[in-house]
Design an enzyme around this catalytic site. Structure first.
Site, short mmCIF file in Angstrom:
data_model
loop_
_atom_site.label_atom_id
_atom_site.label_comp_id
_atom_site.label_asym_id
_atom_site.label_seq_id
_atom_site.Cartn_x
_atom_site.Cartn_y
_atom_site.Cartn_z
N ASP A 17 7.03 -29.72 -16.59
CA ASP A 17 7.09 -31.02 -17.28
C ASP A 17 5.64 -31.46 -17.48
O ASP A 17 5.28 -32.61 -17.27
CB ASP A 17 7.86 -32.03 -16.42
CG ASP A 17 8.48 -33.15 -17.26
OD1 ASP A 17 8.47 -33.05 -18.51
OD2 ASP A 17 8.97 -34.14 -16.66
N LYS A 72 7.01 -44.30 -5.26
CA LYS A 72 7.93 -43.72 -6.26
C LYS A 72 9.32 -43.64 -5.64
O LYS A 72 9.51 -43.01 -4.60
CB LYS A 72 7.44 -42.34 -6.68
CG LYS A 72 8.37 -41.65 -7.69
CD LYS A 72 7.74 -40.42 -8.32
CE LYS A 72 8.70 -39.77 -9.30
NZ LYS A 72 8.09 -38.65 -10.04
P1 ADP Z 1 9.03 -39.92 -13.67
O1 ADP Z 1 9.62 -38.87 -12.81
O2 ADP Z 1 9.92 -41.10 -13.86
O3 ADP Z 1 8.47 -39.40 -14.95
P2 ADP Z 1 6.26 -40.11 -12.75
O4 ADP Z 1 5.93 -39.57 -11.41
O5 ADP Z 1 5.88 -39.29 -13.92
O6 ADP Z 1 7.81 -40.50 -12.79
O7 ADP Z 1 5.59 -41.56 -12.87
C1 ADP Z 1 5.87 -42.43 -13.95
C2 ADP Z 1 4.61 -43.16 -14.40
O8 ADP Z 1 4.04 -43.90 -13.32
C3 ADP Z 1 3.50 -42.22 -14.83
O9 ADP Z 1 3.61 -41.89 -16.19
C4 ADP Z 1 2.25 -42.99 -14.52
O10 ADP Z 1 1.96 -43.89 -15.57
C5 ADP Z 1 2.63 -43.80 -13.31
N1 ADP Z 1 2.21 -43.14 -12.05
C6 ADP Z 1 2.98 -42.39 -11.24
N2 ADP Z 1 2.30 -41.97 -10.15
C7 ADP Z 1 1.05 -42.46 -10.27
C8 ADP Z 1 -0.14 -42.39 -9.46
N3 ADP Z 1 -0.15 -41.74 -8.31
N4 ADP Z 1 -1.24 -43.04 -9.91
C9 ADP Z 1 -1.24 -43.72 -11.06
N5 ADP Z 1 -0.15 -43.83 -11.86
C10 ADP Z 1 0.98 -43.21 -11.49
MG MG Z 2 6.84 -38.31 -15.41
#
Ligand code: ADP
Ligand code: MG
Length: 376
Positions: free
Chosen positions: A226, A121
């Protein structure tokens, strides 16, 4: 803003050194003049300018002509440094496809050295509302450190630290693997966001479980803020997980009650619309007993363990990432205009700059810089 994995495969040590030098220069300068880059990078064979041209071509840096001419890192450049570090640490072997993009992050699948899929991320704080971030400069002690580099890094550190703490407390969150700069690595959850789940066998059970997770987080003295169909994931067998922690607040936060109600009411109405079930009554935040104060523990030791100094911890506390998220919603497409008020101060501030350079050189890039210098 796609990651170009081939750049990472072919980037040279000298290019990493020059990128790192620009990163260091940016601690006190919005744009870093060539002379400063040269003096920080100290390339054994010289040729800094030629390397700068190459980095420009690959869009890892940009040239800006403001009060003076210089260079700054792009997200692509900052990504490169972070991923390079993860590779050096042996956490990533390959970068895969992008699986998510939000207002404040890009998410990539990666492969680790054992061939397992993991998640990267990259925080993109300020991508949309840079002006709003700039307006928060007073919170950030009025220093030049309000740039996106700094804010994204703080955001990632916050997220990683909270992930570690929640994971340690047994909550169903991804396993934290590593953090560097604005990037975090975590396990890939065997699940998909509730938004993608069209049908459920036992929606009432899943909703109750989600509310139970919110309550467990509240017992740790926190509100997710959130907690919704975008950040709650469900597996095939309807086990649920929660992600995305940069906006979490302590229950002492002045809006904690409001965030709690908003989280649960929105989730409830989502389940009611999509799965036709709801929770008749969920507890008030004040009725949930606080068993541990994770937020205090993180402030007292977690952040220090991550290498944050006192000022950075203060900035992180004062930079209210919840507000930032809301600002981002209001200020679509706001671009950085780039005000120059602090450049002069930055240029004259060589003492501090030297300090920062040394501090940073001895951190991550030691392996790149030391051996070459020692050879002579
Ligand atoms: P943002 O801060 O942009 O909302 P997120 O952490 O919510 O970022 O991640 C965005 C998307 O990526 C999530 O909605 C999910 O679909 C996918 N995602 C993020 N982390 C994971 C993870 N550890 N395992 C599987 N999918 C993930
Ligand atoms: Mg998110």
């Amino acid at each position: 803003m796609k990651l170009d994995a081939t750049i990472l495969r072919y980037i040279t040590k000298d290019e990493i050194r020059v990128l790192t030098a620009i990163e260091m220069g940016m601690k006190n300068h919005e744009v870093v003049p060539v002379q400063l880059i040269e003096s920080i990078a100290k390339l054994k064979r010289g040729g800094t300018f030629k390397i700068i041209q190459g980095l420009l071509k690959y869009k890892l840096i940009q040239h800006l002509n403001k009060q003076y001419s210089g260079y700054s890192l792009t997200y692509q450049g900052y990504d490169t440094l972070a991923i390079h570090t993860f590779m050096k640490r042996g956490h990533i072997r390959e970068i895969g496809s992008m699986i998510g993009t939000g207002k404040e992050s890009d998410i990539y699948l990666c492969v680790d050295n054992d061939g397992n899929e993991i998640v990267l991320k990259l925080a993109r704080l300020g991508r949309i509302s840079f002006r709003q971030v700039k307006n928060k400069r007073d919170y950030l002690n009025g220093r030049s450190r309000h740039n996106w580099l700094y804010l994204s890094r703080l955001g990632a550190i916050k997220e990683f630290t909270f992930m570690e703490a929640l994971h340690g407390a047994g909550l169903p969150v991804p396993s934290p693997i590593s953090q560097n700069r604005h990037a975090i690595l975590m396990s890939l959850l065997p699940a998909t966001t509730l938004l993608n789940v069209k049908r459920m066998e036992r929606p009432q059970k899943v909703l109750n479980e989600a509310i139970d997770i919110a309550i467990r987080i509240a017992r740790l003295g926190l509100v997710h803020s959130d907690f919704n169909q975008f950040n709650i994931l469900a597996s095939e067998d309807e086990k649920i997980y929660v992600i995305d922690f940069p906006q979490m607040v302590s229950r002492n936060h002045k809006n904690a009650n409001e965030f709690w109600m908003r989280d649960l009411e929105c989730l409830n109405s989502y389940f009611s619309r999509r799965f036709e079930v709801e929770c008749a009554e969920f507890p008030k935040l004040e009725d949930i007993e606080i068993e541990r104060n994770l937020d205090e523990e993180i402030k007292a030791s977690g952040y220090v363990k991550q290498g944050l100094n006192k000022k950075e911890i203060e900035d992180l506390e004062q930079l209210n990432l919840v507000n930032l998220k809301e600002d981002a919603n209001l200020e679509e497409n706001e671009e950085e205009e780039g005000e120059e008020e602090e450049n002069e101060e930055g240029l004259e501030n060589n003492e501090e700059n030297k300090e920062n350079s040394e501090e940073s050189l001895s951190e991550e890039e030691e392996e790149e810089s030391k051996p070459e210098e020692d050879e002579n």
